[in-house]
Design an enzyme around this catalytic site. Structure first.
Site, short mmCIF file in Angstrom:
data_model
loop_
_atom_site.label_atom_id
_atom_site.label_comp_id
_atom_site.label_asym_id
_atom_site.label_seq_id
_atom_site.Cartn_x
_atom_site.Cartn_y
_atom_site.Cartn_z
N SER A 69 6.17 -1.74 -2.08
CA SER A 69 6.25 -2.64 -3.25
C SER A 69 5.22 -2.23 -4.30
O SER A 69 4.23 -2.93 -4.52
CB SER A 69 6.06 -4.10 -2.83
OG SER A 69 4.98 -4.29 -1.94
N GLY A 98 0.84 -1.19 0.00
CA GLY A 98 0.00 0.00 0.00
C GLY A 98 0.88 1.24 0.00
O GLY A 98 2.11 1.15 0.12
N LEU A 99 0.26 2.38 -0.11
CA LEU A 99 0.99 3.64 -0.15
C LEU A 99 1.71 3.90 1.17
O LEU A 99 1.37 3.32 2.22
CB LEU A 99 0.03 4.79 -0.44
CG LEU A 99 -0.64 4.82 -1.81
CD1 LEU A 99 -1.74 5.88 -1.83
CD2 LEU A 99 0.39 5.08 -2.91
N SER A 100 2.69 4.77 1.12
CA SER A 100 3.33 5.24 2.36
C SER A 100 2.27 5.90 3.23
O SER A 100 1.48 6.72 2.75
CB SER A 100 4.43 6.25 2.02
OG SER A 100 5.02 6.76 3.19
N GLY A 101 2.22 5.52 4.50
CA GLY A 101 1.22 6.09 5.40
C GLY A 101 -0.11 5.37 5.38
O GLY A 101 -1.05 5.78 6.07
N ALA A 102 -0.20 4.30 4.60
CA ALA A 102 -1.47 3.57 4.50
C ALA A 102 -1.80 2.81 5.78
O ALA A 102 -2.98 2.52 6.05
CB ALA A 102 -1.43 2.59 3.32
N GLY A 103 -0.78 2.48 6.55
CA GLY A 103 -1.00 1.72 7.78
C GLY A 103 -0.50 0.29 7.72
O GLY A 103 -0.87 -0.54 8.55
N LYS A 104 0.35 -0.01 6.74
CA LYS A 104 0.84 -1.38 6.56
C LYS A 104 1.54 -1.91 7.81
O LYS A 104 1.21 -2.98 8.32
CB LYS A 104 1.83 -1.42 5.38
CG LYS A 104 1.24 -0.99 4.05
CD LYS A 104 2.26 -1.05 2.94
CE LYS A 104 3.44 -0.10 3.14
NZ LYS A 104 3.04 1.32 3.20
N SER A 105 2.53 -1.15 8.29
CA SER A 105 3.30 -1.59 9.45
C SER A 105 2.44 -1.64 10.71
O SER A 105 2.60 -2.52 11.56
CB SER A 105 4.51 -0.67 9.68
OG SER A 105 5.42 -0.79 8.61
#
Length: 206
Positions: free
Chosen positions: A114, A40-47
């Site tokens: 990615s 997902g985009l940077s800041g999407a909340g993946k981590s």
């Protein structure tokens, strides 16, 4: 025991097959190894989602490891920049590490932008069928910019960062992710519940 499978790069390098294999390690841990690939985009909340999910799985008694984009840049990939070629190599290396961790019997959570489908497919192709689960953390660009936890969007808009995903570099959304999280304004625990439900449905966990 030494396998006859040879490296594509050197005929003198062979793969060693050991007595303790993935099946043994998986049975020992009472779980089905897999790689959950959060994109997902940077800041999407993946981590964030991956971290809460890992905590949930640990509480349930499962064996996991979380690979985070920033963390691997401090060690394994510290020699790489952010050119298109370096970004591809970054994903390739992480894919190889995730594959080895899955071979160790772990449930691996990988959180990386990615942005390109072919890179994510590259990692999928490294693993047996059904062992790679793409998790699309789908957060609108405007929400990611509003959050901007690292101040990267602000820098990208100011021209201080070039080829930033979502601004002047394309993000290719997954076409058929195993898990699609509408993460814009949904509660993190609810998103984690969705992930757990998929893992149960696929019999990766009980």
């Amino acid at each position: 025991m030494t396998s006859v499978v040879r490296s594509a790069n050197n005929d003198n390098i062979v793969w060693h097959t050991h007595q303790i294999d993935k099946a043994f390690r998986a049975e020992q841990k009472k779980q089905q190894p897999c790689v959950l690939w959060f994109t997902g985009l940077s800041g999407a909340g993946k981590s964030t989602v991956a971290g809460v999910l890992e905590h949930r799985l640990a509480e349930m008694g499962y064996h996991t490891y979380l690979l985070d984009g920033d963390n691997v840049r401090h060690g394994l990939c510290q020699d790489l920049g952010f050119s298109a070629e370096d970004r591809r190599e970054n994903i390739r290396r992480i894919g190889e590490v995730a594959k080895l961790m899955a071979d160790a019997g772990l449930i691996v959570l990988s959180a990386f932008i990615s942005p390109h489908r072919h890179e994510r497919q590259l990692v999928r192709d490294m693993l047996p069928s059904g062992e790679f689960l793409e998790v699309f953390v789908d957060t609108p660009l405007d929400e990611c910019e509003r959050r901007d936890p690292k101040g990267l969007y602000k820098k990208a808009r100011a021209g201080e960062i070039k080829q930033f995903t979502g601004i002047d570099s394309e993000y290719e959304k997954p076409l058929d992710a195993e898990v699609h999280l509408s993460a814009g304004h949904n509660d993190v625990q609810r998103l984690v519940d969705q992930c757990v439900d998929v893992l149960k449905a696929r019999k990766i966990i009980e």
